[in-house]
Scaffold this active site. Structure first.
Site, short mmCIF file in Angstrom:
data_model
loop_
_atom_site.label_atom_id
_atom_site.label_comp_id
_atom_site.label_asym_id
_atom_site.label_seq_id
_atom_site.Cartn_x
_atom_site.Cartn_y
_atom_site.Cartn_z
N GLY A 1 1.53 20.35 -16.33
CA GLY A 1 2.95 20.13 -16.59
C GLY A 1 3.13 18.76 -17.24
N ASP B 1 5.25 14.70 -17.15
CA ASP B 1 5.28 13.51 -16.30
C ASP B 1 6.03 13.79 -15.00
OD1 ASP B 1 3.88 12.05 -18.16
OD2 ASP B 1 5.68 11.33 -19.17
N ARG C 1 18.06 20.63 -20.57
CA ARG C 1 16.66 20.92 -20.25
C ARG C 1 16.16 22.18 -20.94
NH1 ARG C 1 12.57 19.51 -17.03
NH2 ARG C 1 13.38 17.55 -16.27
C1 LIG Z 1 13.86 5.68 -34.37
C2 LIG Z 1 12.75 6.17 -33.56
C3 LIG Z 1 12.58 5.41 -32.32
C4 LIG Z 1 11.55 6.00 -31.43
C5 LIG Z 1 11.36 5.15 -30.22
C6 LIG Z 1 10.49 5.84 -29.29
C7 LIG Z 1 10.20 5.06 -28.06
C8 LIG Z 1 9.58 6.00 -27.11
C9 LIG Z 1 9.09 5.34 -25.88
C10 LIG Z 1 8.84 6.43 -24.91
C11 LIG Z 1 8.41 5.92 -23.60
C12 LIG Z 1 8.17 7.09 -22.73
C13 LIG Z 1 7.90 6.70 -21.33
C14 LIG Z 1 7.71 7.92 -20.50
C15 LIG Z 1 8.68 8.61 -20.00
C16 LIG Z 1 8.45 9.89 -19.27
O1 LIG Z 1 7.95 9.61 -17.99
C17 LIG Z 1 9.74 10.64 -19.20
C18 LIG Z 1 9.54 12.00 -18.53
O2 LIG Z 1 8.70 12.81 -19.25
P1 LIG Z 1 8.61 14.40 -18.99
O3 LIG Z 1 9.87 15.01 -19.46
O4 LIG Z 1 7.40 14.86 -19.74
O5 LIG Z 1 8.47 14.64 -17.53
N1 LIG Z 1 10.25 10.84 -20.53
C19 LIG Z 1 11.37 10.28 -20.93
O6 LIG Z 1 12.09 9.66 -20.20
C20 LIG Z 1 11.73 10.53 -22.36
C21 LIG Z 1 11.86 9.27 -23.10
C22 LIG Z 1 12.01 9.62 -24.55
C23 LIG Z 1 12.80 8.65 -25.22
C24 LIG Z 1 13.03 9.09 -26.62
C25 LIG Z 1 13.90 8.13 -27.28
C26 LIG Z 1 14.18 8.57 -28.66
C27 LIG Z 1 15.07 7.58 -29.31
C28 LIG Z 1 15.60 8.10 -30.58
C29 LIG Z 1 16.58 7.10 -31.12
C30 LIG Z 1 17.08 7.61 -32.39
C31 LIG Z 1 17.90 6.64 -33.14
C32 LIG Z 1 18.16 7.19 -34.48
C33 LIG Z 1 19.15 6.38 -35.20
C34 LIG Z 1 19.39 6.87 -36.58
N1 LIG Z 2 8.89 26.20 -10.68
C1 LIG Z 2 9.71 25.21 -10.97
N2 LIG Z 2 11.02 25.45 -11.23
C2 LIG Z 2 11.85 24.43 -11.56
N3 LIG Z 2 11.48 23.13 -11.64
C3 LIG Z 2 10.20 22.85 -11.39
C4 LIG Z 2 9.26 23.86 -11.03
N4 LIG Z 2 8.05 23.26 -10.85
C5 LIG Z 2 8.24 21.94 -11.06
N5 LIG Z 2 9.52 21.67 -11.37
C6 LIG Z 2 10.15 20.38 -11.71
O1 LIG Z 2 10.36 20.33 -13.11
C7 LIG Z 2 10.51 18.98 -13.51
C8 LIG Z 2 9.97 18.74 -14.90
O2 LIG Z 2 8.67 19.13 -14.96
P1 LIG Z 2 7.64 18.66 -16.07
O3 LIG Z 2 6.43 19.48 -15.85
O4 LIG Z 2 7.49 17.22 -16.05
O5 LIG Z 2 8.31 19.13 -17.44
P2 LIG Z 2 8.99 18.27 -18.61
O6 LIG Z 2 7.93 17.40 -19.16
O7 LIG Z 2 9.43 19.29 -19.60
O8 LIG Z 2 10.10 17.49 -18.02
C9 LIG Z 2 9.81 18.16 -12.45
O9 LIG Z 2 10.76 17.32 -11.87
C10 LIG Z 2 9.31 19.16 -11.44
O10 LIG Z 2 9.56 18.72 -10.12
#
Ligand SMILES: CCCCCCCCCCCCC/C=C/[C@@H](O)[C@H](COP(=O)(O)O)NC(=O)CCCCCCCCCCCCCCC
Ligand SMILES: Nc1ncnc2c1ncn2[C@@H]1O[C@H](COP(=O)(O)OP(=O)(O)O)[C@@H](O)[C@H]1O
Ligand SMILES: [Ca+2]
Length: 555
Positions: A209, A211, A318
């Site tokens: 999966g 983060d 989501r």
């Molecule tokens: C203009 C382009 C700028 C790009 C900047 C990118 C910076 C990205 C840094 C990302 C750090 C990610 C740290 C990790 C976070 C994750 O733990 C966490 C959960 O992940 P999961 O859903 O897989 O469970 N992910 C996140 O919180 C997502 C963070 C993503 C941030 C994307 C930000 C995009 C910004 C776009 C700005 C666009 C401005 C455009 C103006 C014309």
């Molecule tokens: N079977 C499930 N149904 C719904 N949510 C779930 C299930 N299994 C895990 N999750 C939750 O889904 C969330 C996102 O999962 P993740 O694998 O990180 O996907 P994504 O990167 O798309 O956010 C986590 O907070 C996790 O606890």
């Protein structure tokens, strides 16, 4: 290497060619060298006609040196008896062959499984090789044999189950690894299960999966270990018990930052191979508390302001999968909020490293190795703690911030291959606190864009970065509350303003994005727990050092 194992060196055949194949117990390497046998006019290898010992001897006599190639035993996945294509062989002759499956380095930190088969016509020689390789593999004691796997079927593009079944399970069975697989049915299923399961049965836990799924498994594991050792997670000063059972991440999520920043790529096959060969990477974990109540752990990003708002906006979308973050990122960028508050932190005094270093955390990182030594010393003599002699004095910064980010690792991910803090370390016991003060949209955009190119994202007057062991954040509203006895009313007011300000006033508080999960309180206390957990990974390999390996051991 067992004392009973002697070096082996034989001339064996592969694809009509003679190879000098060596298994060296000293260097723990399997190597082979093409002896380039003489060819007849039709271009057919003479030795290939009968695969007889006589011909093998003939080959060695006429050798011409060719490239020497090798694979460390630690990167051999398995060895098995080669299947004989019956039609090809004369009935009087029974060749014996063994196939070695091994790790091949491909582009951009990807690992692939390659295979190579060697033949000989001497059953005794074959047995000698087969047994020696098997024995050496048995001596690779850090490899897991039995794993517990949690699959989030709804992470990322909802491909978790297929990715595991098609790409990972076949490799596990090749490596004779058995797995108990649980496909989660709800959020927190994996976490709750980890409190009940018989952990001793397993050599590792694997999560398929993103983060968020990793975070769930990590919370289950850390929580379980603390429960078993009688440690109260609500006590922010309690030294937590290290988790020695490793976690593997098969990336199938939206950001896959933890996988990307510890392996160098978010690729399921690469991660499966790191698990199979039993890699190990220690990882720091941040803990967040509010008023002596434990909130959450984090290994990658804790972000208030910009990344908190991105998360909050994205949760409603989501269903869009990974692109929800780009859309909410764009919206959040346009809304351009800043938040007032106070950040206090305790800087880490590290003579060797700073967040502005050009030297990054790599496989075998000396900074993390030093932190490990210090941790071991501290564990031996807990009362001569580092608290007093190694950390700086508390500092306080007040102001209006667009973003307050604590990066416990680089946070490299496909969106930003160098990450939020490129020089942050995986296992140094610190996090990089990045403060982005209120500035124009244009300036903030320049800062964001620099996450995607080679320029320094910290080189702006409105950006500060500190390497810290602990920090506190209090939003302005909560500060006022601290000076006011009318707590309940203020808290209620803050909550309303955080969601939808009915009064038309500016949004008061953001939320904390803790590895992609929201925190319940904006006012938090964070501490870094050095090397609390272990992953099946090794950190990022330096391409300049492993260049010789890239695609070189492909035949
Ligand atoms: C203009 C382009 C700028 C790009 C900047 C990118 C910076 C990205 C840094 C990302 C750090 C990610 C740290 C990790 C976070 C994750 O733990 C966490 C959960 O992940 P999961 O859903 O897989 O469970 N992910 C996140 O919180 C997502 C963070 C993503 C941030 C994307 C930000 C995009 C910004 C776009 C700005 C666009 C401005 C455009 C103006 C014309
Ligand atoms: N079977 C499930 N149904 C719904 N949510 C779930 C299930 N299994 C895990 N999750 C939750 O889904 C969330 C996102 O999962 P993740 O694998 O990180 O996907 P994504 O990167 O798309 O956010 C986590 O907070 C996790 O606890
Ligand atoms: Ca760190």
């Amino acid at each position: 290497m067992g004392p009973d194992l002697q070096p082996l060196s034989s001339t064996l055949l592969r694809k009509n060619r003679c190879y000098e194949v060596t298994l060296d117990p000293g260097s723990q390497e399997l190597s082979w060298r093409d002896l380039q046998p003489r060819r007849n006019r039709a271009g057919i290898c003479l030795a290939g006609v009968h695969y007889g010992a006589r011909h093998l001897a003939c080959c060695t006599g006429e050798q011409s040196l060719s490239a020497f190639q090798s694979v460390p035993v630690s990167e051999i996945i398995s060895v098995e008896e080669a299947a004989i294509d019956g039609g090809k062989w004369q009935q009087t002759f029974k060749p014996c062959g063994f196939t070695v499956h091994y790790v091949r380095r491909a582009r951009k930190h990807r690992w692939r499984c390659s295979e190579m088969t060697f033949w000989c016509n001497d059953e005794q020689l074959y047995n000698q090789w087969f047994q020696a390789l098997k024995r050496l593999l048995e001596l690779q004691t850090s490899r897991p044999k039995h794993l517990l796997v949690y699959i989030n079927p709804f992470g990322g593009k909802r491909q978790g189950k297929q990715i595991f079944d098609k790409k990972v399970a076949p490799l596990f069975s090749l490596a004779a690894i058995s797995a108990d697989v649980i496909v989660t049915e709800r959020a927190n299923h994996a976490k709750d299960n980890l409190f009940e399961v018989e952990l001793d049965k397993y050599d590792g836990i694997v999560c398929v999966g993103g983060d968020g799924m990793f975070s769930e498994v990590m919370h289950g594991l850390i929580g379980r270990i603390q429960k078993d050792s009688g440690i109260d997670q609500n006590n922010s000063r309690a030294p937590l018990t290290q988790c020695n059972i490793r976690i593997g991440i098969i990336p199938a999520g939206s950001t896959d930052c933890v996988c990307y920043a510890t392996v160098g790529i978010n690729d399921p096959v690469t991660s499966a191979l790191h698990i199979i060969i039993g890699d190990s990477q220690n990882l720091d974990v941040c803990s967040a508390h509010h008023n002596n109540t434990f909130l959450k752990y984090s290994v990658s990003l804790m972000g208030y302001g910009f990344y908190g708002d991105v998360l909050k906006t994205s949760e409603k979308n989501r269903w869009m999968g990974p692109s929800r973050y780009d859309i909410s990122g764009f919206k959040t960028f346009l809304s351009h909020h800043s938040y007032e508050g106070t950040v206090s932190f305790r800087p880490a005094k590290q003579a060797l490293a700073s967040p502005r270093d050009k030297q990054l955390c790599k496989f075998g990182c000396p900074v993390c190795r030093q932190a490990k030594k210090q941790l071991e010393m501290q564990q031996k003599e807990p009362f001569v703690g580092l608290e007093h002699n190694e950390d700086g004095d508390w500092q306080t910064v007040r102001g209006k911030f667009i973003a307050i980010n604590a990066a416990n690792m680089s946070c490299a991910c496909p969106r930003s291959p160098k990450g939020l803090s490129p020089a942050a370390h995986l296992a140094d016991g610190t996090a990089d606190l990045i403060l982005v003060r209120k500035c124009s949209r244009f300036k903030f955009l320049r800062h964001l864009i620099r996450h995607t190119n080679k320029e320094d994202q910290f080189d702006f007057p409105f950006v500060e970065v500190y390497r810290v062991k602990k920090f506190l954040f209090t939003p302005k509203h909560y500060e006022e509350e601290d000076n006011d006895n009318n707590d309940v009313a203020k808290k209620h007011f803050a909550h309303i303003c955080t969601e939808k300000p009915p009064c038309g006033c500016r949004r008061v508080n953001s939320i904390w994005n803790c590895d992609g999960e929201p925190l319940d309180h904006p006012s938090i206390e964070v501490g870094v727990h050095c090397q609390l957990i272990k992953l099946f990974a090794r950190g990022i390999e330096d391409p300049s050092k492993s260049k010789d390996h890239v695609d070189s051991n492909r035949l």
